[in-house]
Motif scaffolding. Structure first.
Motif, PDB file in Angstrom:
ATOM      1  N   PHE A 111      79.200  44.797  69.964  1.00 14.94           N
ATOM      2  CA  PHE A 111      78.728  45.107  68.618  1.00 14.94           C
ATOM      3  C   PHE A 111      79.922  45.343  67.704  1.00 14.94           C
ATOM      4  O   PHE A 111      80.880  46.033  68.084  1.00 14.94           O
ATOM      5  CB  PHE A 111      77.850  46.369  68.629  1.00 14.94           C
ATOM      6  CG  PHE A 111      76.581  46.251  69.424  1.00 14.94           C
ATOM      7  CD1 PHE A 111      75.636  45.271  69.130  1.00 14.94           C
ATOM      8  CD2 PHE A 111      76.325  47.124  70.477  1.00 14.94           C
ATOM      9  CE1 PHE A 111      74.469  45.170  69.864  1.00 14.94           C
ATOM     10  CE2 PHE A 111      75.163  47.029  71.213  1.00 14.94           C
ATOM     11  CZ  PHE A 111      74.225  46.045  70.910  1.00 14.94           C
ATOM     12  N   ASP A 115      77.625  46.288  62.893  1.00 15.23           N
ATOM     13  CA  ASP A 115      76.420  46.359  63.732  1.00 15.23           C
ATOM     14  C   ASP A 115      76.022  47.804  64.015  1.00 15.23           C
ATOM     15  O   ASP A 115      74.832  48.112  64.164  1.00 15.23           O
ATOM     16  CB  ASP A 115      76.649  45.655  65.070  1.00 15.23           C
ATOM     17  CG  ASP A 115      76.698  44.141  64.946  1.00 15.23           C
ATOM     18  OD1 ASP A 115      76.104  43.614  63.990  1.00 15.23           O
ATOM     19  OD2 ASP A 115      77.323  43.491  65.805  1.00 15.23           O
ATOM     20  N   LYS A 116      77.023  48.684  64.075  1.00 16.28           N
ATOM     21  CA  LYS A 116      76.769  50.074  64.476  1.00 16.28           C
ATOM     22  C   LYS A 116      76.638  51.028  63.293  1.00 16.28           C
ATOM     23  O   LYS A 116      76.513  52.236  63.476  1.00 16.28           O
ATOM     24  CB  LYS A 116      77.901  50.551  65.400  1.00 16.28           C
ATOM     25  CG  LYS A 116      77.928  49.817  66.735  1.00 16.28           C
ATOM     26  CD  LYS A 116      79.029  50.314  67.654  1.00 16.28           C
ATOM     27  CE  LYS A 116      80.403  49.858  67.200  1.00 16.28           C
ATOM     28  NZ  LYS A 116      81.469  50.252  68.153  1.00 16.28           N
ATOM     29  N   THR A 118      75.153  53.279  60.487  1.00 13.41           N
ATOM     30  CA  THR A 118      73.901  54.029  60.341  1.00 13.41           C
ATOM     31  C   THR A 118      73.559  54.261  58.861  1.00 13.41           C
ATOM     32  O   THR A 118      72.685  55.068  58.539  1.00 13.41           O
ATOM     33  CB  THR A 118      74.014  55.390  61.045  1.00 13.41           C
ATOM     34  OG1 THR A 118      75.086  56.145  60.461  1.00 13.41           O
ATOM     35  CG2 THR A 118      74.272  55.212  62.540  1.00 13.41           C
ATOM     36  N   ASN A 139      66.702  43.139  68.221  1.00  9.76           N
ATOM     37  CA  ASN A 139      67.805  44.016  67.833  1.00  9.76           C
ATOM     38  C   ASN A 139      67.255  45.271  67.176  1.00  9.76           C
ATOM     39  O   ASN A 139      66.216  45.232  66.501  1.00  9.76           O
ATOM     40  CB  ASN A 139      68.734  43.308  66.847  1.00  9.76           C
ATOM     41  CG  ASN A 139      69.675  42.337  67.527  1.00  9.76           C
ATOM     42  OD1 ASN A 139      70.779  42.708  67.909  1.00  9.76           O
ATOM     43  ND2 ASN A 139      69.239  41.082  67.685  1.00  9.76           N
ATOM     44  N   LEU A 141      68.547  49.502  65.646  1.00  8.41           N
ATOM     45  CA  LEU A 141      69.320  50.726  65.627  1.00  8.41           C
ATOM     46  C   LEU A 141      68.293  51.821  65.891  1.00  8.41           C
ATOM     47  O   LEU A 141      67.533  52.210  65.009  1.00  8.41           O
ATOM     48  CB  LEU A 141      70.019  50.942  64.275  1.00  8.41           C
ATOM     49  CG  LEU A 141      70.873  52.203  64.195  1.00  8.41           C
ATOM     50  CD1 LEU A 141      72.070  52.118  65.149  1.00  8.41           C
ATOM     51  CD2 LEU A 141      71.359  52.445  62.766  1.00  8.41           C
ATOM     52  N   ARG A 225      72.594  51.657  69.086  1.00 12.39           N
ATOM     53  CA  ARG A 225      72.516  50.228  68.737  1.00 12.39           C
ATOM     54  C   ARG A 225      72.096  49.484  69.997  1.00 12.39           C
ATOM     55  O   ARG A 225      72.684  49.652  71.068  1.00 12.39           O
ATOM     56  CB  ARG A 225      73.876  49.736  68.249  1.00 12.39           C
ATOM     57  CG  ARG A 225      73.885  48.275  67.828  1.00 12.39           C
ATOM     58  CD  ARG A 225      72.997  48.003  66.607  1.00 12.39           C
ATOM     59  NE  ARG A 225      73.202  46.643  66.106  1.00 12.39           N
ATOM     60  CZ  ARG A 225      72.534  45.581  66.549  1.00 12.39           C
ATOM     61  NH1 ARG A 225      71.632  45.706  67.506  1.00 12.39           N
ATOM     62  NH2 ARG A 225      72.778  44.397  66.045  1.00 12.39           N
ATOM     63  N   ARG A 227      70.370  45.757  71.822  1.00 13.93           N
ATOM     64  CA  ARG A 227      70.045  44.335  71.737  1.00 13.93           C
ATOM     65  C   ARG A 227      69.575  43.849  73.113  1.00 13.93           C
ATOM     66  O   ARG A 227      70.208  44.129  74.133  1.00 13.93           O
ATOM     67  CB  ARG A 227      71.263  43.522  71.289  1.00 13.93           C
ATOM     68  CG  ARG A 227      71.011  41.997  71.286  1.00 13.93           C
ATOM     69  CD  ARG A 227      72.103  41.264  70.513  1.00 13.93           C
ATOM     70  NE  ARG A 227      73.433  41.532  71.033  1.00 13.93           N
ATOM     71  CZ  ARG A 227      74.531  41.651  70.265  1.00 13.93           C
ATOM     72  NH1 ARG A 227      74.448  41.523  68.947  1.00 13.93           N
ATOM     73  NH2 ARG A 227      75.720  41.888  70.812  1.00 13.93           N
TER      74      ARG A 227
END
Length: 279
Positions: A111, A115-116, A118, A139, A141, A225, A227
């Protein structure tokens, strides 16, 4: 005369007693010698056994070293590919060899920092079905705010490769959620369902889902995160396995990147269409 005889008898008695005393002491000394010799023999025997064991241990250590060298030289490519190349094509071409779950990329999820993030709070997205109607990816969060409070309803969607039947341990297949219901509340969503064996769904996938759920419930500030990607080989309708990646934000309490083979003990699966043969 009588007195002389008594004296002689007394002297003889004393000699006799002395003799008895000497004779009784000799066996004691001899017995000690015998015991000492016996102990020496035992010590010698144990010493020989100890030397033999040390020799065996050294031989085993040499064999282990040789085997490690052999694996390094001859199987480096094989094991490296299984554990570090995360391309879908590579995972799809792996064959099950007895271990249902293997580590990918040294267990490090892939990631990016974006992607991470918040910044936008918790979210979830599901890839569109492909041209063969197969699930593609999921995907999210994750946060406790996404977790459902209602009881899960029965599933009705039949994902590709769905040719279910009963085997000795129960039903062969489950409608496996890519992201488990307990994490997002997604249920009868075709984009989130694949045909998975019982052992793929539980205990393999479920074990990771439970770890994530436990972490999320510890604090409303916890995010993960996540996936999940079903892996198909070519145009086959039954997935060969599933890749799962997770990373808790701000710590490494939850962190994994694994590939789980879609297999069931005692059953031969036809990945082209999901049919199967027991035995």
């Amino acid at each position: 005369m009588k007195k002389s005889v008594n004296i002689i008898i007394t002297i003889l008695a004393l000699f006799t007693l002395a003799g008895c005393s000497n004779s009784s002491s000799k066996p004691t000394q001899e017995t000690k010698v015998v015991k000492d010799y016996s102990y020496q023999k035992k010590a010698s025997k144990l010493n020989k056994q100890n030397k033999a064991l040390k020799s065996d241990i050294k031989d085993l250590q040499d064999k282990i070293t040789k085997n490690e060298d052999f694996l390094t030289e001859n199987d480096q490519g094989k094991f490296s590919n299984n554990s570090s190349d995360t391309s879908k094509d590579n995972l799809a071409n792996l064959d099950y060899t007895g271990t249902q779950e293997i580590v990918v990329n040294n267990n490090q999820p892939e990631f990016s920092d974006d992607d991470k993030s918040t910044a936008n709070g918790a979210w979830q997205t599901y890839g569109d079905l492909d041209n063969l109607n197969r699930a593609t990816s999921a995907n999210a969060l994750l946060n406790v705010s996404l977790m459902p409070t209602a009881k899960r309803e029965g599933l009705t969607w039949n994902p590709t490769g769905w040719h279910n039947k009963k085997i000795s341990s129960g039903w062969l297949y489950n409608r496996s959620h890519l992201i488990g219901y307990q994490l997002t509340g997604q249920n009868n969503n075709p984009k989130n369902l694949m045909t998975g064996t019982r052992s793929l769904n539980s205990p393999e996938m479920q074990a990771h889902e439970m770890d994530i759920a436990y972490y999320l419930k510890q604090s409303s500030n916890h995010f993960v995160r996540y996936r999940v990607t079903p892996i198909f080989r070519g145009d086959e309708l039954l997935a060969r396995g599933v890749q799962m990646e997770a990373q808790s934000i701000g710590d490494n309490e939850v962190q994994f990147n694994v590939y789980i083979f879609n297999v069931q003990s005692g059953v031969t699966l036809n990945y082209n269409d999901g049919t199967s043969q027991v035995g």
